[in-house]
Enzyme design. Structure first.
Site, PDB file in Angstrom:
ATOM      1  N   GLY A 164      -1.453  -8.993  12.762  1.00 59.57           N
ATOM      2  CA  GLY A 164      -2.019  -7.651  12.921  1.00 59.57           C
ATOM      3  C   GLY A 164      -2.850  -7.152  11.761  1.00 59.57           C
ATOM      4  O   GLY A 164      -2.896  -5.953  11.521  1.00 59.57           O
ATOM      5  N   HIS A 190       0.806  -1.224   0.000  1.00 56.48           N
ATOM      6  CA  HIS A 190       0.000   0.000   0.000  1.00 56.48           C
ATOM      7  C   HIS A 190       0.841   1.277   0.000  1.00 56.48           C
ATOM      8  O   HIS A 190       0.353   2.337   0.380  1.00 56.48           O
ATOM      9  CB  HIS A 190      -0.977  -0.012   1.189  1.00 56.48           C
ATOM     10  CG  HIS A 190      -1.988  -1.129   1.086  1.00 56.48           C
ATOM     11  ND1 HIS A 190      -2.715  -1.587   2.163  1.00 56.48           N
ATOM     12  CD2 HIS A 190      -2.375  -1.872   0.021  1.00 56.48           C
ATOM     13  CE1 HIS A 190      -3.516  -2.584   1.748  1.00 56.48           C
ATOM     14  NE2 HIS A 190      -3.320  -2.776   0.467  1.00 56.48           N
ATOM     15  N   CYS A 248       4.552  12.782  -7.651  1.00 55.11           N
ATOM     16  CA  CYS A 248       4.053  13.902  -8.464  1.00 55.11           C
ATOM     17  C   CYS A 248       2.944  13.414  -9.402  1.00 55.11           C
ATOM     18  O   CYS A 248       3.144  12.456 -10.157  1.00 55.11           O
ATOM     19  CB  CYS A 248       5.187  14.512  -9.293  1.00 55.11           C
ATOM     20  SG  CYS A 248       4.575  15.806 -10.398  1.00 55.11           S
ATOM     21  N   CYS A 255       4.403  14.492 -13.355  1.00 60.67           N
ATOM     22  CA  CYS A 255       5.527  13.824 -14.037  1.00 60.67           C
ATOM     23  C   CYS A 255       5.816  12.444 -13.454  1.00 60.67           C
ATOM     24  O   CYS A 255       6.665  11.720 -13.977  1.00 60.67           O
ATOM     25  CB  CYS A 255       6.783  14.693 -13.989  1.00 60.67           C
ATOM     26  SG  CYS A 255       7.545  14.794 -12.359  1.00 60.67           S
ATOM     27  N   ASN A 303      -3.193 -12.379  16.296  1.00 61.43           N
ATOM     28  CA  ASN A 303      -4.152 -11.277  16.412  1.00 61.43           C
ATOM     29  C   ASN A 303      -4.858 -11.427  17.763  1.00 61.43           C
ATOM     30  O   ASN A 303      -5.214 -12.540  18.134  1.00 61.43           O
ATOM     31  CB  ASN A 303      -5.178 -11.378  15.261  1.00 61.43           C
ATOM     32  CG  ASN A 303      -5.902 -10.078  15.006  1.00 61.43           C
ATOM     33  OD1 ASN A 303      -6.416  -9.456  15.933  1.00 61.43           O
ATOM     34  ND2 ASN A 303      -5.937  -9.651  13.756  1.00 61.43           N
ATOM     35  N   CYS A 327       8.665  20.155 -11.324  1.00 55.35           N
ATOM     36  CA  CYS A 327       8.041  20.307 -12.650  1.00 55.35           C
ATOM     37  C   CYS A 327       6.792  21.189 -12.580  1.00 55.35           C
ATOM     38  O   CYS A 327       6.191  21.489 -13.608  1.00 55.35           O
ATOM     39  CB  CYS A 327       7.676  18.938 -13.234  1.00 55.35           C
ATOM     40  SG  CYS A 327       6.159  18.242 -12.555  1.00 55.35           S
TER      41      CYS A 327
HETATM   42  P1  NAD Z   1      -7.123  -3.006  10.323  1.00 57.85           P
HETATM   43  O1  NAD Z   1      -7.208  -1.787  11.144  1.00 57.85           O
HETATM   44  O2  NAD Z   1      -8.257  -3.358   9.436  1.00 57.85           O
HETATM   45  O3  NAD Z   1      -6.930  -4.234  11.320  1.00 57.85           O
HETATM   46  C1  NAD Z   1      -5.997  -4.220  12.358  1.00 57.85           C
HETATM   47  C2  NAD Z   1      -5.978  -5.605  12.980  1.00 57.85           C
HETATM   48  O4  NAD Z   1      -4.948  -5.633  13.933  1.00 57.85           O
HETATM   49  C3  NAD Z   1      -7.263  -6.004  13.692  1.00 57.85           C
HETATM   50  O5  NAD Z   1      -7.643  -7.307  13.295  1.00 57.85           O
HETATM   51  C4  NAD Z   1      -6.866  -5.986  15.174  1.00 57.85           C
HETATM   52  O6  NAD Z   1      -7.560  -6.963  15.932  1.00 57.85           O
HETATM   53  C5  NAD Z   1      -5.400  -6.296  15.087  1.00 57.85           C
HETATM   54  N1  NAD Z   1      -4.597  -5.784  16.209  1.00 57.85           N
HETATM   55  C6  NAD Z   1      -4.841  -4.721  17.005  1.00 57.85           C
HETATM   56  N2  NAD Z   1      -3.839  -4.568  17.886  1.00 57.85           N
HETATM   57  C7  NAD Z   1      -2.948  -5.556  17.624  1.00 57.85           C
HETATM   58  C8  NAD Z   1      -1.698  -5.924  18.193  1.00 57.85           C
HETATM   59  N3  NAD Z   1      -1.166  -5.232  19.207  1.00 57.85           N
HETATM   60  N4  NAD Z   1      -1.039  -6.999  17.679  1.00 57.85           N
HETATM   61  C9  NAD Z   1      -1.573  -7.706  16.652  1.00 57.85           C
HETATM   62  N5  NAD Z   1      -2.753  -7.413  16.088  1.00 57.85           N
HETATM   63  C10 NAD Z   1      -3.430  -6.344  16.564  1.00 57.85           C
HETATM   64  O7  NAD Z   1      -5.764  -2.934   9.505  1.00 57.85           O
HETATM   65  P2  NAD Z   1      -5.268  -3.718   8.208  1.00 57.85           P
HETATM   66  O8  NAD Z   1      -5.747  -5.136   8.247  1.00 57.85           O
HETATM   67  O9  NAD Z   1      -3.824  -3.434   8.088  1.00 57.85           O
HETATM   68  O10 NAD Z   1      -6.013  -3.086   6.944  1.00 57.85           O
HETATM   69  C11 NAD Z   1      -6.415  -1.787   6.769  1.00 57.85           C
HETATM   70  C12 NAD Z   1      -5.529  -0.812   6.027  1.00 57.85           C
HETATM   71  O11 NAD Z   1      -5.013   0.025   6.996  1.00 57.85           O
HETATM   72  C13 NAD Z   1      -4.321  -1.247   5.294  1.00 57.85           C
HETATM   73  O12 NAD Z   1      -4.538  -0.932   3.963  1.00 57.85           O
HETATM   74  C14 NAD Z   1      -3.168  -0.354   5.789  1.00 57.85           C
HETATM   75  O13 NAD Z   1      -2.502   0.224   4.675  1.00 57.85           O
HETATM   76  C15 NAD Z   1      -3.840   0.704   6.536  1.00 57.85           C
HETATM   77  N6  NAD Z   1      -3.254   1.274   7.762  1.00 57.85           N
HETATM   78  C16 NAD Z   1      -1.915   1.321   7.979  1.00 57.85           C
HETATM   79  C17 NAD Z   1      -1.420   1.843   9.173  1.00 57.85           C
HETATM   80  C18 NAD Z   1       0.063   1.861   9.386  1.00 57.85           C
HETATM   81  O14 NAD Z   1       0.830   1.987   8.427  1.00 57.85           O
HETATM   82  N7  NAD Z   1       0.524   1.709  10.635  1.00 57.85           N
HETATM   83  C19 NAD Z   1      -2.280   2.312  10.147  1.00 57.85           C
HETATM   84  C20 NAD Z   1      -3.653   2.271   9.901  1.00 57.85           C
HETATM   85  C21 NAD Z   1      -4.122   1.734   8.697  1.00 57.85           C
END
Ligand code: NAD
Length: 235
Positions: free
Chosen positions: A186, A119, A127, A130, A208, A149
């Site tokens: 996670g 992601h 950009c 470009c 999880n 640009c």
């Molecule tokens: P999500 O929020 O849908 O799910 C998070 C999951 O993590 C849940 O199932 C939850 O039960 C679990 N969780 C919570 N605390 C935890 C822990 N301490 N250890 C392990 N698991 C734990 O997130 P997702 O499945 O990554 O999908 C959603 C989108 O969120 C993705 O596209 C991602 O790009 C984006 N996102 C990224 C960030 C980041 O970069 N840190 C933050 C928020 C969302």
């Protein structure tokens, strides 16, 4: 250590090739909110207003202000013991691929090397005119930022309804198919195509604190946090 954690650790030790899929939950213990949990971003913001190309076309400054707020919060965060355990796993395993849905850069900061970012990356600017990519960790005071640009820069992340970076999903699927063990940590496994990687795994270890729609079908469903369980998989 509960016996299913030891049994999963045994599989990890024996594996010649390991793939890992991580989601927002892996960074929760670094203080970065997940999307769907209580206090998560989407409980307080409508994603349609923020993380879509349409929202950016409508009001780039508004979208950028929200991203800049997230960037500053993430800049203060540090990798946790889950991120660090994955670095050690990469060091030990003959073949290792880390596939992440996270955009926060904490896997890089921890020291992971072979990362596929499905992601994108919140520290990259792209950009719209470009196509130039630029790494920028500094505070962006003039929003939206502009490219040399003259084109407007957008956050280098994949928004809802957009394609994944070219080749990323193919490389991820190949890594999962070739892996003896797939660790899924996670992620709520609700975002596709990333979640579609899970059924491709041979031996699948899910970590999880909550159950997901895949929990009944994986080889090991380990209930707990990634900062707690990932280090235990190192044995
Ligand atoms: P999500 O929020 O849908 O799910 C998070 C999951 O993590 C849940 O199932 C939850 O039960 C679990 N969780 C919570 N605390 C935890 C822990 N301490 N250890 C392990 N698991 C734990 O997130 P997702 O499945 O990554 O999908 C959603 C989108 O969120 C993705 O596209 C991602 O790009 C984006 N996102 C990224 C960030 C980041 O970069 N840190 C933050 C928020 C969302």
């Amino acid at each position: 250590m509960p016996s299913n954690v030891s049994a999963a650790a045994e599989q990890v030790r024996a594996a010649k090739s390991i793939a890992v899929l991580t989601g927002a939950g892996v960074s929760a213990e670094s203080g970065i909110p997940t999307f769907r949990s209580n206090g998560g971003y989407w409980r307080t913001h409508r994603f349609e207003d923020l993380a879509t190309p349409q929202a950016f076309a409508r009001d780039p400054k508004f979208v950028w202000e929200w991203y800049e707020e997230r960037r500053r919060a993430i800049a203060a965060a540090r990798p946790n013991s889950g991120h660090i355990a994955l670095v050690e796993l990469e060091r030990r395993a003959p073949h290792f691929t880390l596939i992440t849905q996270n955009v926060d850069g904490l896997h890089d900061l921890a020291g992971s090397k072979n990362i596929i970012k499905l992601h994108g990356d919140i520290w990259t600017l792209h950009c719209v005119k470009c196509g130039r990519e630029k790494l920028a960790r500094e505070v962006l005071s003039d929003l939206p930022p502009f490219c040399e640009c003259g084109g407007m820069m957008r956050p280098g992340v994949v928004w809802f309804g957009e394609m994944l970076p070219a080749g990323a999903m193919e490389r991820a699927a190949e890594a999962v198919r070739n892996a003896d063990v797939l660790i899924v940590a996670g992620t709520s496994a609700q975002v596709y195509p990333a979640a579609g990687l899970i059924p491709m795994g041979r031996t699948v270890i899910e970590i999880n604190p909550d159950r997901t729609s895949f929990s009944d079908d994986v080889t090991f469903s380990l209930q707990g946090t990634s900062a707690e369980i990932l280090p235990q998989l190192l044995g």
